[in-house]
Design a protein around this motif. Structure first.
Motif, PDB file in Angstrom:
ATOM      1  N   ARG A   2      -9.150   2.005  10.014  1.00 55.08           N
ATOM      2  CA  ARG A   2      -9.978   3.196  10.277  1.00 55.08           C
ATOM      3  C   ARG A   2     -11.250   2.822  11.045  1.00 55.08           C
TER       4      ARG A   2
ATOM      5  N   ASN B  36      -3.306   5.560  -3.415  1.00 56.29           N
ATOM      6  CA  ASN B  36      -4.450   6.467  -3.253  1.00 56.29           C
ATOM      7  C   ASN B  36      -3.907   7.891  -3.349  1.00 56.29           C
TER       8      ASN B  36
ATOM      9  N   SER C  39      -6.142  -0.467   5.022  1.00 56.07           N
ATOM     10  CA  SER C  39      -5.890   0.297   6.247  1.00 56.07           C
ATOM     11  C   SER C  39      -5.319  -0.636   7.336  1.00 56.07           C
TER      12      SER C  39
ATOM     13  N   LYS D 126      -9.743   2.639  -9.037  1.00 53.17           N
ATOM     14  CA  LYS D 126     -10.265   2.732  -7.668  1.00 53.17           C
ATOM     15  C   LYS D 126     -11.291   3.865  -7.598  1.00 53.17           C
TER      16      LYS D 126
ATOM     17  N   ASP E 245       0.864  -1.182   0.000  1.00 49.28           N
ATOM     18  CA  ASP E 245       0.000   0.000   0.000  1.00 49.28           C
ATOM     19  C   ASP E 245       0.902   1.235   0.000  1.00 49.28           C
TER      20      ASP E 245
HETATM   21  C1  E4P Z   1      -6.248   1.075   0.517  1.00 54.30           C
HETATM   22  O1  E4P Z   1      -6.182   0.784  -0.653  1.00 54.30           O
HETATM   23  C2  E4P Z   1      -5.859   2.378   1.078  1.00 54.30           C
HETATM   24  O2  E4P Z   1      -4.902   2.952   0.244  1.00 54.30           O
HETATM   25  C3  E4P Z   1      -5.225   2.316   2.454  1.00 54.30           C
HETATM   26  O3  E4P Z   1      -5.192   1.021   2.977  1.00 54.30           O
HETATM   27  C4  E4P Z   1      -5.645   3.410   3.378  1.00 54.30           C
HETATM   28  O4  E4P Z   1      -5.213   3.175   4.676  1.00 54.30           O
HETATM   29  P1  E4P Z   1      -4.958   4.275   5.790  1.00 54.30           P
HETATM   30  O5  E4P Z   1      -6.086   4.210   6.757  1.00 54.30           O
HETATM   31  O6  E4P Z   1      -3.661   3.849   6.432  1.00 54.30           O
HETATM   32  O7  E4P Z   1      -4.843   5.607   5.097  1.00 54.30           O
END
Ligand code: E4P
Length: 215
Positions: free
Chosen positions: A133, A28, A165, A84, A6
Motif C-alpha cells: 500500500r 483481517n 501487503s 490485531k 495472509d
Molecule cells: C496484513 O496482515 C494484512 O492482512 C494484509 O497484508 C493487507 O494487505 P493488502 O494491502 O493486500 O490488503
C-alpha cells in the motif's frame, strides 16, 4: 525470515501448510468477509489447528475499551491467537492493556517508523508495515521496513517486524534483505514464488530424455 499466509481461506491454508513453509497466518476483516458465511471464531480455531504458530485475528472496535474487550475474547479461542489492532492511539492503549495480561498483539496498518516505534514501546509483539500500500502511493514500501529495522536495532527493540501487503515474490526477497522477521503473503504470491520457467523447461527435458533413453 519466517513466512505467514495472509488469508482466511481454509483450503489455501491447508494446501500451503502441507508445503511445510508456514510459521503463522494473518487475517483481517476484508479477508474474513471474502469467506462468505464463515463464522469468525470457528475459522480462527480451524486455522490454529492447521498451522502451529501465531494466528492474527483483528478487532473491529475503534475505541480502546472495545478493542480490549474483543481482544480478551479472541485470546480465549486458542493460545496462538494474536490480537490485531490498528496503528492509532486507541490501538496503543489496547496494546498496553493487553500486554499487561500477557496477551500478544499485532499492530496493523503501520505506514511510518514512528508508528512502529510507539507500537513497540506500548508492548506490541508484532508490527505490520504495509509495503504494497506504500508502493501504491508512489513511496518505497521496502524502505519503510529498512527504517523500522534501523529504529528497532538502535533501541534494542524485540517487536517482530512483519512485512504486510505483499504483492509479488520480489517483495518477499526485499523484505528479508531489509530486515523483516516475517513476511505475510497472499496464497497466489507464495505459489508464484516457487514458479520458474527454467524449472518447468528443465523438468520437461529430463522427462523427454528419460523417455528416449536407450534400453
Ligand atoms: C496484513 O496482515 C494484512 O492482512 C494484509 O497484508 C493487507 O494487505 P493488502 O494491502 O493486500 O490488503
Amino acid at each position: 525470515m519466517q513466512l505467514y499466509l495472509d488469508t482466511a481461506n481454509l483450503g489455501e491454508i491447508r494446501e500451503a501448510a502441507s508445503w511445510g513453509v508456514l510459521s503463522g497466518v494473518t487475517t483481517n476483516p476484508t479477508l474474513m468477509a471474502r469467506e462468505k458465511g464463515a463464522d469468525f471464531q470457528a475459522t480462527i480455531q480451524e486455522i490454529a489447528s492447521l498451522v502451529d504458530g501465531p494466528i492474527s485475528a483483528e478487532t473491529i472496535a475503534l475505541d480502546a475499551e472495545g478493542m480490549i474487550r474483543e481482544g480478551l475474547e479472541y485470546a480465549q479461542w486458542h493460545p496462538n491467537v494474536i490480537i490485531k489492532v490498528p496503528s492509532t492511539t486507541e490501538g496503543l492503549k489496547a496494546v498496553y492493556a493487553l500486554a499487561k495480561q500477557n496477551i500478544r498483539t499485532n499492530v496493523t496498518l503501520c505506514f511510518n517508523p514512528i508508528q512502529a516505534l510507539m507500537a513497540a514501546r506500548a508492548g506490541a509483539f508484532i508490527i505490520s508495515p504495509f509495503v504494497g500500500r506504500v508502493d501504491d502511493i508512489g513511496v518505497d514500501g521496502i524502505q519503510l521496513i529498512r527504517e523500522i529495522r534501523g529504529v528497532y536495532n538502535a533501541g534494542g527493540i524485540q517487536t517482530r517486524i512483519l512485512s504486510a501487503s505483499i504483492r509479488h515474490p520480489r517483495h518477499i526477497v526485499e523484505s528479508a534483505l531489509a530486515g523483516a522477521d516475517i513476511a505475510t503473503c497472499p496464497y497466489k504470491v507464495l505459489q508464484q514464488a516457487m514458479q520458474h520457467p527454467l524449472t518447468d523447461i528443465g523438468i520437461e527435458r529430463f522427462l523427454a530424455d528419460w523417455q528416449h533413453r536407450q534400453a
